[in-house]
Every structure is written in structure tokens, then in C-alpha cells.
Scaffold this motif. Structure first.
Motif, PDB file in Angstrom:
ATOM      1  N   VAL A  77     -37.807  13.107  -6.908  1.00 34.47           N
ATOM      2  CA  VAL A  77     -36.427  13.609  -6.888  1.00 34.47           C
ATOM      3  C   VAL A  77     -36.170  14.442  -8.134  1.00 34.47           C
ATOM      4  O   VAL A  77     -36.502  14.028  -9.248  1.00 34.47           O
ATOM      5  CB  VAL A  77     -35.412  12.443  -6.830  1.00 34.47           C
ATOM      6  CG1 VAL A  77     -33.988  12.961  -7.029  1.00 34.47           C
ATOM      7  CG2 VAL A  77     -35.516  11.699  -5.506  1.00 34.47           C
ATOM      8  N   THR A 120     -34.791   8.482   2.390  1.00 29.39           N
ATOM      9  CA  THR A 120     -34.036   9.671   2.006  1.00 29.39           C
ATOM     10  C   THR A 120     -32.656   9.725   2.647  1.00 29.39           C
ATOM     11  O   THR A 120     -31.723  10.301   2.080  1.00 29.39           O
ATOM     12  CB  THR A 120     -34.789  10.942   2.430  1.00 29.39           C
ATOM     13  OG1 THR A 120     -35.042  10.880   3.853  1.00 29.39           O
ATOM     14  CG2 THR A 120     -36.112  11.072   1.694  1.00 29.39           C
ATOM     15  N   LEU A 179     -26.658  10.064 -10.975  1.00 24.96           N
ATOM     16  CA  LEU A 179     -27.034  10.249  -9.571  1.00 24.96           C
ATOM     17  C   LEU A 179     -27.174   8.885  -8.925  1.00 24.96           C
ATOM     18  O   LEU A 179     -27.861   8.005  -9.453  1.00 24.96           O
ATOM     19  CB  LEU A 179     -28.345  11.028  -9.453  1.00 24.96           C
ATOM     20  CG  LEU A 179     -28.833  11.306  -8.029  1.00 24.96           C
ATOM     21  CD1 LEU A 179     -27.834  12.169  -7.257  1.00 24.96           C
ATOM     22  CD2 LEU A 179     -30.204  11.987  -8.050  1.00 24.96           C
ATOM     23  N   GLY A 222     -28.166   6.868  -5.327  1.00 23.68           N
ATOM     24  CA  GLY A 222     -28.824   6.987  -4.034  1.00 23.68           C
ATOM     25  C   GLY A 222     -28.048   6.304  -2.922  1.00 23.68           C
ATOM     26  O   GLY A 222     -27.102   5.544  -3.179  1.00 23.68           O
ATOM     27  N   PRO A 223     -28.435   6.538  -1.669  1.00 23.87           N
ATOM     28  CA  PRO A 223     -27.737   5.935  -0.526  1.00 23.87           C
ATOM     29  C   PRO A 223     -27.726   4.409  -0.556  1.00 23.87           C
ATOM     30  O   PRO A 223     -26.825   3.791   0.010  1.00 23.87           O
ATOM     31  CB  PRO A 223     -28.532   6.453   0.686  1.00 23.87           C
ATOM     32  CG  PRO A 223     -29.192   7.698   0.205  1.00 23.87           C
ATOM     33  CD  PRO A 223     -29.504   7.464  -1.240  1.00 23.87           C
ATOM     34  N   LEU A 251     -29.700  19.022  -4.962  1.00 23.76           N
ATOM     35  CA  LEU A 251     -30.617  17.882  -4.959  1.00 23.76           C
ATOM     36  C   LEU A 251     -31.887  18.265  -4.229  1.00 23.76           C
ATOM     37  O   LEU A 251     -31.833  18.726  -3.085  1.00 23.76           O
ATOM     38  CB  LEU A 251     -29.956  16.685  -4.272  1.00 23.76           C
ATOM     39  CG  LEU A 251     -30.789  15.412  -4.121  1.00 23.76           C
ATOM     40  CD1 LEU A 251     -31.078  14.790  -5.484  1.00 23.76           C
ATOM     41  CD2 LEU A 251     -30.067  14.411  -3.215  1.00 23.76           C
ATOM     42  N   SER A 287     -25.920   9.427   2.163  1.00 28.98           N
ATOM     43  CA  SER A 287     -25.118  10.200   1.215  1.00 28.98           C
ATOM     44  C   SER A 287     -25.531   9.861  -0.215  1.00 28.98           C
ATOM     45  O   SER A 287     -25.315   8.749  -0.681  1.00 28.98           O
ATOM     46  CB  SER A 287     -23.631   9.908   1.419  1.00 28.98           C
ATOM     47  OG  SER A 287     -22.854  10.741   0.579  1.00 28.98           O
ATOM     48  N   TRP A 288     -26.125  10.838  -0.886  1.00 23.52           N
ATOM     49  CA  TRP A 288     -26.399  10.737  -2.310  1.00 23.52           C
ATOM     50  C   TRP A 288     -25.138  11.195  -3.044  1.00 23.52           C
ATOM     51  O   TRP A 288     -24.393  12.038  -2.544  1.00 23.52           O
ATOM     52  CB  TRP A 288     -27.582  11.625  -2.685  1.00 23.52           C
ATOM     53  CG  TRP A 288     -28.878  11.212  -2.059  1.00 23.52           C
ATOM     54  CD1 TRP A 288     -29.203  11.273  -0.735  1.00 23.52           C
ATOM     55  CD2 TRP A 288     -30.030  10.674  -2.722  1.00 23.52           C
ATOM     56  NE1 TRP A 288     -30.478  10.813  -0.528  1.00 23.52           N
ATOM     57  CE2 TRP A 288     -31.012  10.443  -1.727  1.00 23.52           C
ATOM     58  CE3 TRP A 288     -30.325  10.385  -4.048  1.00 23.52           C
ATOM     59  CZ2 TRP A 288     -32.258   9.923  -2.033  1.00 23.52           C
ATOM     60  CZ3 TRP A 288     -31.569   9.868  -4.364  1.00 23.52           C
ATOM     61  CH2 TRP A 288     -32.524   9.638  -3.361  1.00 23.52           C
ATOM     62  N   THR A 289     -24.905  10.644  -4.228  1.00 26.41           N
ATOM     63  CA  THR A 289     -23.656  10.929  -4.929  1.00 26.41           C
ATOM     64  C   THR A 289     -23.926  11.315  -6.378  1.00 26.41           C
ATOM     65  O   THR A 289     -24.651  10.610  -7.089  1.00 26.41           O
ATOM     66  CB  THR A 289     -22.734   9.695  -4.911  1.00 26.41           C
ATOM     67  OG1 THR A 289     -22.489   9.306  -3.558  1.00 26.41           O
ATOM     68  CG2 THR A 289     -21.410  10.003  -5.591  1.00 26.41           C
ATOM     69  N   PHE A 314     -35.942   6.234  -7.737  1.00 28.16           N
ATOM     70  CA  PHE A 314     -35.681   6.490  -6.321  1.00 28.16           C
ATOM     71  C   PHE A 314     -36.953   6.526  -5.478  1.00 28.16           C
ATOM     72  O   PHE A 314     -36.863   6.541  -4.243  1.00 28.16           O
ATOM     73  CB  PHE A 314     -34.941   7.825  -6.150  1.00 28.16           C
ATOM     74  CG  PHE A 314     -33.585   7.868  -6.808  1.00 28.16           C
ATOM     75  CD1 PHE A 314     -32.582   7.009  -6.411  1.00 28.16           C
ATOM     76  CD2 PHE A 314     -33.326   8.772  -7.829  1.00 28.16           C
ATOM     77  CE1 PHE A 314     -31.329   7.045  -7.001  1.00 28.16           C
ATOM     78  CE2 PHE A 314     -32.079   8.825  -8.429  1.00 28.16           C
ATOM     79  CZ  PHE A 314     -31.073   7.958  -8.019  1.00 28.16           C
TER      80      PHE A 314
END
Length: 210
Positions: free
Chosen positions: A55, A153, A91, A93-94, A177, A156-158, A148
Motif C-alpha cells: 500500500v 482490499t 490511513l 483500512g476497511p 490510494l 471503504s478505506w479512510t 495492511f
């Protein structure tokens, strides 16, 4: 029994061959925002399914002395200290895993004058660590993005942004991203037929044995 093991191995190899090669995806968010003694988020949606290998994330932002430079600005307008130590980027992750890209610094000499609008790529393989001065380029994040690796994958990544004190705004312009991943196996119709045949043969042999 030996034939059953061979059939099971054949079926397993079909599943592996259906998604063996790595792929790269990019997702972006370009919603401008000002964070001045406040916090907020930007969503980076990923619809592809697979297993994360690597990532990286590129963030375009500014941290200037008042006033804000605005969505089309490039240079700091204020001439005072922008207090570069009083913001953070993270960052998420989902699955909730969080990695700090930039952390607030406990010590600061107060000599900063602001770099203006910068583009920073956070990459574990970069030669130099990010901070304490803001500059454009490729830098290692405060925490390793390898946290990560191995995740799914999809979801929703934030990107989380926070400015800790009012008066010297953090402005967000864009984020991209980038994920290198192993796609989830999607067998071809012919592969599915062979898989069904293999499972059927295993079932028949088990029934005969009983």
C-alpha cells in the motif's frame, strides 16, 4: 486413497491458478476541505476483492499560517509560523487497522514558514522518513503501511485528518490510494467445469469406499 489425494491436489491447483498474478489499483478523493482546530475524513472506496501485497498513498495538502490559501492556491499567504507540528494524517483500512502517516511532534523550534501546497507520497520503501518539516516528495510514514499486508482490499478505506489548534489551517486537496494485490480467484467457465468433475469423482470414490 492415493488417487483421492491426487484429485484433491488437482482441484486445489485449479483454484490457485485462477488468481495467481498481482494487480494494481488506484482510487482517489479530490474533495477540498479546511481543517482549522478540527478533524475530518476522506473516503477512498475500493470495489476490487483480493489480498493486499503493498500500500502507498499520495496526499496533496498544505499547512500554512492564516489565511487559508483556498482550493486553487499554491503558496502560503500568511508570513507567520504555520506550526507544522500540530496536525496528523492517518490511513484506516476497511477492517479498522490504522496507520499514522504524520504524527504531531512534541518538540518544535518555531522557525517554520510553511511549504505551501505539497504532494507527499507515503511509501515504506522511501529512503527518508517524513517530517518534522513539511516538504513534497516520497517519504516513509510515521508507522509502517505494511500493517495492511494480507488484508482484503474490498471496502471503504479512510484518510483521517486532524489539525489540533485553530489559527493555522490544514488544507486538503486530494489523495490517491495505490494498492498492489493478489486478486481473489474467479475461475473461468471451463475451470469451473473441471472443478465440478474433480469434486464429483472425489465424491463417487468416497461413496464406493463406504
Amino acid at each position: 486413497m492415493r488417487h483421492m489425494h491426487r484429485l484433491a491436489g488437482f482441484v486445489f491447483s485449479l483454484l490457485l491458478s485462477a488468481g495467481a498474478s498481482a494487480a494494481v489499483l488506484n482510487t482517489t478523493n479530490t474533495t477540498y476541505g479546511v481543517f482549522d482546530g478540527s478533524e475530518g475524513t476522506r473516503a477512498l472506496r475500493v470495489d476490487a476483492r483480493g489480498t493486499v501485497r503493498d500500500v502507498n498513498i499520495t496526499v496533496e495538502f498544505s499547512k500554512c499560517d492564516d489565511p487559508p490559501i483556498g482550493p486553487n492556491g499554491t503558496r502560503c499567504l500568511g508570513s507567520g509560523d504555520p506550526f507544522e507540528e500540530e496536525f496528523m494524517l492517518r490511513l484506516i483500512g476497511p477492517n479498522g487497522t490504522a496507520v499514522d502517516l504524520v504524527q504531531a511532534y512534541s518538540t518544535y523550534d518555531g522557525s517554520g514558514r510553511g511549504a505551501g501546497r505539497v504532494i507527499v507520497t507515503f511509501d515504506d520503501e522511501a529512503l527518508q522518513a517524513a517530517g518534522p518539516r513539511i516538504a513534497g516528495g516520497s517519504f516513509r510514514p510515521a508507522q509502517a503501511l505494511s500493517a495492511f499486508d494480507g488484508m482484503n482490499t474490498f471496502g471503504s478505506w479512510t484518510l483521517y485528518l486532524q489539525d489540533f489548534a485553530p489559527g493555522d489551517p490544514l488544507e486538503f486537496f486530494s489523495a490517491r490510494l495505490g494498492i498492489t494485490y493478489d486478486p481473489a480467484p474467479v475461475p473461468e467457465p471451463a475451470t469451473l467445469a473441471m472443478l465440478g468433475l474433480g469434486l464429483g469423482l472425489i465424491g463417487m470414490r468416497s461413496a464406493r469406499k463406504r
